[in-house]
Design a protein around this motif. Structure first.
Motif, mmCIF file in Angstrom:
data_model
loop_
_atom_site.group_PDB
_atom_site.id
_atom_site.type_symbol
_atom_site.label_atom_id
_atom_site.label_comp_id
_atom_site.label_asym_id
_atom_site.label_seq_id
_atom_site.Cartn_x
_atom_site.Cartn_y
_atom_site.Cartn_z
ATOM 1 N N SER A 267 0.850 -1.190 0.000
ATOM 2 C CA SER A 267 0.000 0.000 0.000
ATOM 3 C C SER A 267 0.887 1.242 0.000
ATOM 4 O O SER A 267 2.084 1.162 0.299
ATOM 5 N N ASP A 268 0.303 2.378 -0.316
ATOM 6 C CA ASP A 268 1.063 3.631 -0.338
ATOM 7 C C ASP A 268 1.768 3.899 0.990
ATOM 8 O O ASP A 268 2.877 4.420 1.017
ATOM 9 N N ASP A 269 1.086 3.543 2.093
ATOM 10 C CA ASP A 269 1.671 3.785 3.418
ATOM 11 C C ASP A 269 2.914 2.933 3.642
ATOM 12 O O ASP A 269 3.856 3.356 4.295
ATOM 13 N N PRO A 272 7.355 3.634 1.426
ATOM 14 C CA PRO A 272 8.665 4.215 1.745
ATOM 15 C C PRO A 272 9.558 3.254 2.535
ATOM 16 O O PRO A 272 10.729 3.077 2.207
ATOM 17 N N GLN A 273 8.991 2.620 3.541
ATOM 18 C CA GLN A 273 9.748 1.689 4.373
ATOM 19 C C GLN A 273 10.209 0.488 3.549
ATOM 20 O O GLN A 273 11.359 0.062 3.609
ATOM 21 N N LEU A 274 9.299 -0.022 2.721
ATOM 22 C CA LEU A 274 9.610 -1.199 1.903
ATOM 23 C C LEU A 274 10.710 -0.889 0.881
ATOM 24 O O LEU A 274 11.621 -1.687 0.662
ATOM 25 N N VAL A 275 10.628 0.293 0.271
ATOM 26 C CA VAL A 275 11.647 0.687 -0.708
ATOM 27 C C VAL A 275 13.025 0.676 -0.052
ATOM 28 O O VAL A 275 13.998 0.143 -0.584
ATOM 29 N N LYS A 276 13.091 1.251 1.149
ATOM 30 C CA LYS A 276 14.357 1.316 1.876
ATOM 31 C C LYS A 276 14.915 -0.088 2.098
ATOM 32 O O LYS A 276 16.089 -0.363 1.884
ATOM 33 N N GLN A 277 14.004 -0.968 2.489
ATOM 34 C CA GLN A 277 14.406 -2.333 2.808
ATOM 35 C C GLN A 277 14.867 -3.071 1.543
ATOM 36 O O GLN A 277 15.899 -3.717 1.533
ATOM 37 N N LEU A 278 14.114 -2.932 0.458
ATOM 38 C CA LEU A 278 14.450 -3.661 -0.771
ATOM 39 C C LEU A 278 15.706 -3.107 -1.439
ATOM 40 O O LEU A 278 16.436 -3.832 -2.111
ATOM 41 N N ALA A 279 15.959 -1.801 -1.231
ATOM 42 C CA ALA A 279 17.100 -1.167 -1.901
ATOM 43 C C ALA A 279 18.413 -1.857 -1.562
ATOM 44 O O ALA A 279 19.318 -1.921 -2.386
ATOM 45 N N SER A 280 18.506 -2.380 -0.331
ATOM 46 C CA SER A 280 19.780 -2.963 0.083
ATOM 47 C C SER A 280 19.860 -4.462 -0.238
ATOM 48 O O SER A 280 20.867 -5.104 0.030
ATOM 49 N N GLN A 281 18.817 -5.031 -0.785
ATOM 50 C CA GLN A 281 18.864 -6.458 -1.128
ATOM 51 C C GLN A 281 19.547 -6.666 -2.481
ATOM 52 O O GLN A 281 19.626 -5.740 -3.280
ATOM 53 N N PRO A 282 20.004 -7.904 -2.748
ATOM 54 C CA PRO A 282 20.607 -8.156 -4.065
ATOM 55 C C PRO A 282 19.630 -7.766 -5.171
ATOM 56 O O PRO A 282 18.463 -8.135 -5.116
ATOM 57 N N MET A 290 12.406 4.418 -9.185
ATOM 58 C CA MET A 290 11.443 4.214 -8.104
ATOM 59 C C MET A 290 12.075 4.421 -6.727
ATOM 60 O O MET A 290 11.408 4.868 -5.786
ATOM 61 N N LEU A 291 13.393 4.118 -6.626
ATOM 62 C CA LEU A 291 14.089 4.292 -5.353
ATOM 63 C C LEU A 291 14.054 5.746 -4.907
ATOM 64 O O LEU A 291 14.141 6.060 -3.729
ATOM 65 N N VAL A 292 13.932 6.654 -5.870
ATOM 66 C CA VAL A 292 13.936 8.089 -5.573
ATOM 67 C C VAL A 292 12.512 8.635 -5.512
ATOM 68 O O VAL A 292 12.138 9.348 -4.598
ATOM 69 N N SER A 293 11.690 8.278 -6.493
ATOM 70 C CA SER A 293 10.364 8.891 -6.607
ATOM 71 C C SER A 293 9.301 8.179 -5.770
ATOM 72 O O SER A 293 8.262 8.756 -5.476
ATOM 73 N N HIS A 294 9.569 6.908 -5.412
ATOM 74 C CA HIS A 294 8.574 6.061 -4.734
ATOM 75 C C HIS A 294 7.301 5.909 -5.557
ATOM 76 O O HIS A 294 6.231 5.618 -5.018
ATOM 77 N N HIS A 295 7.436 6.153 -6.855
ATOM 78 C CA HIS A 295 6.276 6.035 -7.732
ATOM 79 C C HIS A 295 6.309 4.660 -8.400
ATOM 80 O O HIS A 295 7.296 4.288 -9.016
ATOM 81 N N ILE A 296 5.204 3.952 -8.289
ATOM 82 C CA ILE A 296 5.173 2.557 -8.718
ATOM 83 C C ILE A 296 5.456 2.417 -10.232
ATOM 84 O O ILE A 296 6.046 1.441 -10.686
ATOM 85 N N LEU A 297 5.080 3.428 -11.004
ATOM 86 C CA LEU A 297 5.312 3.354 -12.453
ATOM 87 C C LEU A 297 6.780 3.578 -12.818
ATOM 88 O O LEU A 297 7.173 3.432 -13.963
ATOM 89 N N ASP A 298 7.602 3.951 -11.823
ATOM 90 C CA ASP A 298 9.036 4.155 -12.075
ATOM 91 C C ASP A 298 9.881 2.919 -11.771
ATOM 92 O O ASP A 298 11.105 2.963 -11.885
#
Ligand code: HEC
Ligand code: HEC
Length: 386
Positions: A267-269, A272-282, A290-298
């Motif tokens: 969900s939108d809420d 942000p937290q999920l992006v942070k978490q996934l960014a550091s995974q392989p 998307m890592l910057v905009s948090h926009h799903i279409l990116d």
């Protein structure tokens, strides 16, 4: 009669203002274009230098010195120029960057020629300005490996040559990280490259391109659809729309689909937290813009790179996954790689073998002048020398 007079008056007023606009453009063009290579925007120095960080000769020279100095890295082995090499159009020849202790990053080092025109820096545009970008590699553990900016500043303050250079440049003996960023980015703004065979052709030299290059240009603008993103605009011949696009390069990564699916279900809420978490995974860096905009279409979108000097910078794409320009063209001919966000401009092209070869030949005609700042790698200072 009165109406006619009024109309005549309006026409004269219009002409007068048109002429004055023309004159001021002309005067500007004449004054500024002397050191902008053929084909690049004539208003380069007017519109692409921030007011807060004007170009001065001393600042550019200091920035050049910092750019080539390995002593800025944690162990004295890596300079900016290690990955942005003058003889390779300020890129390198590795699929992904290699920093201190041969640590490998996740992305391909881009050419920083003509970086002055970017509207955001990095493949995902996570830095807005060159000033902001320039100080990040220093504290990236996979690049120059310093613990903190304070460490770098302390090292510079201990070197009399830098104390003098900062004094001469900024009029006071202060050395701080903002001034380091200002100097390096002033230097980077001088890294212009134009006057490629294509520029000479467009300026009227009809023999500057050979037959294969001309056929390639026709494919580039026509059936190849390349200019949908690598724009050829008469006044801004930069071969990029400066947008973030999903060509499916990221979708070739084994982790991409799994990561993308998790994001699509959040969900939108939660995002942000999920992006942070996934960014550091392989594979996390494959999420792109998307890592910057948090926009799903990116998800999976990356900055459209300029294609100037592209023949000098293999391997290609943000992950270095295409070894040659022929591989890149083959990828586009197949319509990119399908995924949920694939750009609507991409379709299988059905280009013949000859059209694909011509396209590659044409890309070679975008190799232009190289700025005269080159300092061979062998001359780069490293810490053992002081
Ligand atoms: C270890 C290799 C390495 C070093 C050292 C390095 N870079 Fe880079 N540089 C890269 C990579 C890889 C990227 C792309 C990273 C990304 O998009 O996530 C990049 C991106 C950039 C960009 C953005 C260009 C664009 O088109 O988006 C600029 C500008 C840049 N670097 C300047 C510098 C400066 C200045 C230094 C020294 C302070 C430096 N780099 C040190 C590898 C390196
Ligand atoms: C939908 C927009 C789009 C279209 C159409 C497009 N490109 Fe690209 N191009 C991009 C983006 C975005 C990248 C970076 C992709 C990545 O690395 O993830 C790229 C990367 C490239 C690169 C690699 C550059 C480098 O420095 O790594 C080349 C070469 C290239 N494109 C050539 C072409 C050619 C030739 C065509 C036409 C056949 C074409 N492009 C059509 C958007 C596009």
């Amino acid at each position: 009669m009165q109406r006619t007079l009024l109309r005549l008056g309006l026409v004269i007023a219009f002409l007068a203002s048109a002429i004055s606009v023309f004159q001021s453009n002309f005067a500007f063009g004449e004054a500024q274009s002397h050191n902008v290579p053929l084909g690049l925007p004539a208003d380069t120095w007017l519109h692409f230098v921030p007011r807060q960080n004007p170009q001065t000769a001393a600042k550019v020279e200091l920035g050049r010195k910092l750019f080539f100095d390995k002593r800025l890295s944690a162990d004295g082995t890596v300079a900016c120029a290690t990955c942005h090499q003058p003889e390779r159009a300020f890129a390198d020849d590795k699929p992904v960057a290699e920093g201190v202790l041969k640590r490998r990053g996740t992305r391909n080092s881009p050419s920083i020629l003509n970086v002055i025109y970017n509207n955001g820096q990095f493949w995902d545009g996570r830095s807005d300005t060159l000033e902001e970008q320039a100080v990040l590699p220093l504290i990236n553990p996979l690049e120059m490996g310093d613990q903190t900016h304070d460490d770098v500043i302390a090292r510079l303050r201990a070197l009399p040559e830098y104390v003098t250079a900062f004094q001469q440049t900024f009029g006071k003996p202060t050395i701080n990280i903002m001034l380091v960023g200002n100097a390096i980015s002033a230097f980077e703004r001088t890294l212009l490259s134009g006057a490629a065979p294509l520029d000479r052709y467009l300026a009227g030299n009809k023999v500057a391109l050979n037959d294969a290059e001309l056929r390639g240009m026709a494919v580039f603008r026509g059936r190849g659809r390349c200019t949908r993103c690598h724009t050829m605009n008469e006044h801004r011949m930069l071969f990029s729309d400066y947008e973030y696009r999903n060509t499916g390069v990221a979708a070739r990564h084994p982790e991409f689909e799994k990561l993308a699916r998790q994001l699509f279900h959040a969900s939108d809420d939660e995002l942000p937290q999920l992006v942070k978490q996934l960014a550091s995974q392989p594979g996390g860096s494959e999420l792109g813009r998307m890592l910057v905009s948090h926009h799903i279409l990116d998800v999976g979108s990356f900055h459209t790179p300029s294609l100037r000097n592209v023949a000098l910078t293999p391997p290609y794409f943000h992950d270095g996954s295409a070894a040659t320009l022929a591989d890149v063209v083959k990828f586009y001919n197949e319509g990119g790689k399908d995924n949920l966000n694939l750009d609507t401009e991409l379709h299988p092209l059905g280009l013949t073998e000859e059209e694909q070869r011509d396209l590659v030949t044409f890309l070679g005609a975008l190799t232009g002048s190289q700025p005269q700042v080159a300092q061979p790698l062998s001359a780069m200072r490293n810490r053992r020398m002081n």
